[in-house]
Design a protein around this motif. Sequence first.
Motif, PDB file in Angstrom:
ATOM      1  N   LYS A 170     -69.588  39.413 -23.633  1.00 29.00           N
ATOM      2  CA  LYS A 170     -68.240  39.919 -23.878  1.00 29.00           C
ATOM      3  C   LYS A 170     -68.051  40.201 -25.367  1.00 29.00           C
ATOM      4  O   LYS A 170     -68.421  39.383 -26.214  1.00 29.00           O
ATOM      5  N   TRP A 171     -67.494  41.371 -25.651  1.00 25.97           N
ATOM      6  CA  TRP A 171     -67.069  41.702 -27.004  1.00 25.97           C
ATOM      7  C   TRP A 171     -65.570  41.426 -27.100  1.00 25.97           C
ATOM      8  O   TRP A 171     -64.796  41.723 -26.171  1.00 25.97           O
ATOM      9  N   TRP A 172     -65.136  40.891 -28.253  1.00 30.03           N
ATOM     10  CA  TRP A 172     -63.747  40.474 -28.430  1.00 30.03           C
ATOM     11  C   TRP A 172     -63.149  41.095 -29.685  1.00 30.03           C
ATOM     12  O   TRP A 172     -63.821  41.218 -30.716  1.00 30.03           O
ATOM     13  N   ASP A 173     -61.873  41.451 -29.603  1.00 30.48           N
ATOM     14  CA  ASP A 173     -61.078  41.802 -30.772  1.00 30.48           C
ATOM     15  C   ASP A 173     -60.357  40.520 -31.197  1.00 30.48           C
ATOM     16  O   ASP A 173     -59.494  40.014 -30.464  1.00 30.48           O
ATOM     17  N   LEU A 174     -60.704  39.991 -32.355  1.00 32.01           N
ATOM     18  CA  LEU A 174     -60.146  38.712 -32.778  1.00 32.01           C
ATOM     19  C   LEU A 174     -58.687  38.816 -33.198  1.00 32.01           C
ATOM     20  O   LEU A 174     -57.998  37.806 -33.322  1.00 32.01           O
ATOM     21  N   ARG A 175     -58.203  40.039 -33.388  1.00 33.34           N
ATOM     22  CA  ARG A 175     -56.788  40.202 -33.727  1.00 33.34           C
ATOM     23  C   ARG A 175     -55.915  40.020 -32.495  1.00 33.34           C
ATOM     24  O   ARG A 175     -54.833  39.432 -32.563  1.00 33.34           O
ATOM     25  N   THR A 176     -56.386  40.512 -31.358  1.00 28.71           N
ATOM     26  CA  THR A 176     -55.630  40.354 -30.116  1.00 28.71           C
ATOM     27  C   THR A 176     -56.158  39.200 -29.276  1.00 28.71           C
ATOM     28  O   THR A 176     -55.493  38.756 -28.344  1.00 28.71           O
ATOM     29  N   ARG A 177     -57.391  38.768 -29.607  1.00 25.05           N
ATOM     30  CA  ARG A 177     -58.088  37.692 -28.885  1.00 25.05           C
ATOM     31  C   ARG A 177     -58.351  38.050 -27.425  1.00 25.05           C
ATOM     32  O   ARG A 177     -58.399  37.192 -26.548  1.00 25.05           O
ATOM     33  N   GLN A 178     -58.523  39.349 -27.190  1.00 28.88           N
ATOM     34  CA  GLN A 178     -58.808  39.844 -25.849  1.00 28.88           C
ATOM     35  C   GLN A 178     -60.159  40.569 -25.832  1.00 28.88           C
ATOM     36  O   GLN A 178     -60.572  41.142 -26.848  1.00 28.88           O
ATOM     37  N   PRO A 179     -60.847  40.561 -24.682  1.00 33.22           N
ATOM     38  CA  PRO A 179     -62.132  41.266 -24.601  1.00 33.22           C
ATOM     39  C   PRO A 179     -61.928  42.774 -24.641  1.00 33.22           C
ATOM     40  O   PRO A 179     -60.959  43.304 -24.100  1.00 33.22           O
ATOM     41  N   THR A 180     -62.851  43.457 -25.290  1.00 32.51           N
ATOM     42  CA  THR A 180     -62.804  44.914 -25.370  1.00 32.51           C
ATOM     43  C   THR A 180     -63.890  45.572 -24.538  1.00 32.51           C
ATOM     44  O   THR A 180     -63.789  46.753 -24.201  1.00 32.51           O
ATOM     45  N   SER A 181     -64.953  44.829 -24.222  1.00 29.28           N
ATOM     46  CA  SER A 181     -66.048  45.364 -23.426  1.00 29.28           C
ATOM     47  C   SER A 181     -66.827  44.207 -22.816  1.00 29.28           C
ATOM     48  O   SER A 181     -66.884  43.114 -23.396  1.00 29.28           O
TER      49      SER A 181
END
Length: 318
Positions: A173-184
């Motif tokens: 899983k790739w994560w955006d740490l600003r939203t703390r949600q997975p992106t891919s």
Amino acid sequence: MPSQQRTHQVSFNLCLPVVHLNFSELQDDGTYLLISSCKDGNPMLRDWTGDWIGTFIGHKGAVWSAKLSRDTSRAATGSADFTAKVWDTYSGELLHSFPHNHIVRTVAISRTCSHILTGGQEKKIRLFDLARPDADPQFLGEGSSTSHEGTVKSVLWVGESGSVSAAEDGLIKWWDLRTRQPTSTIKFGSAITSLEICPQKSTLTVTSGKTVSFLPSVPGSGPTHSLTLSYAPSSASLHPTLGDRFVAGNLGDQWVRVHGMDGTERDVLKGHHGPVHCVEFSPDGEMYASGSEDGTIRLWQTTPGKSYGLWQGHTNGN
């Protein structure tokens, strides 16, 4: 058949199985550091010549993961004692200790030393702010009960606001740490056994079952490449500058193998006396390290016979 004892290896004996190794990035003066994780609970720091620098004392259980910051000033460790810790690598001082509710299997420290990520048997990924160590952590996948559906085996930093994780649920899983949600997300057919990033090639190396896969560190930014080996690798590491080979360890035997990118077996290296848990290339590609159930770290020259690092003062393996 495996190669015989070689003049291009040097070994260091620890007390208990070595389960994880991490080289720092290459420093401006051409040097780097190596940190080891061991079931004796005492992560050790060595310089690029292999000389022991120090041991971080404070964990009360096996250390499963240890990572160095970009500038080598900090180390982060994760342990079976339900804590992650951050250390000053110059003084050896413990700076912060972060409690968890279960075993911490993996840690990562940001390039600016501002945050750490942790994961483990709780199936959760925590984000800690080192400027506010007493604050509650944030959780990746916030709003869900877990970040993964299996033990988190590896977390890595990608840039300053992204990360990637791998778990026994077979997911990357790739994560955006600003939203703390997975992106891919990518699904593998078996549990992920290791995940490594090669910054120079912007490539992730993933082992799962008998498969070794090479993925772009940013999804969609490059090609993917997968190979099926004759054995199930415990870990694998891509040559950081040439990108033309990888080294792999195996819990099914005691050998370290070097493969071409087509899967061809280039070399089989004998020296360990137990299964090989972990392997990693140095950041300049001149050597690679392996850690084993036998309680040793072995360092191998990429080009045997070359006068380099610790081989400037060693003439044979030990």
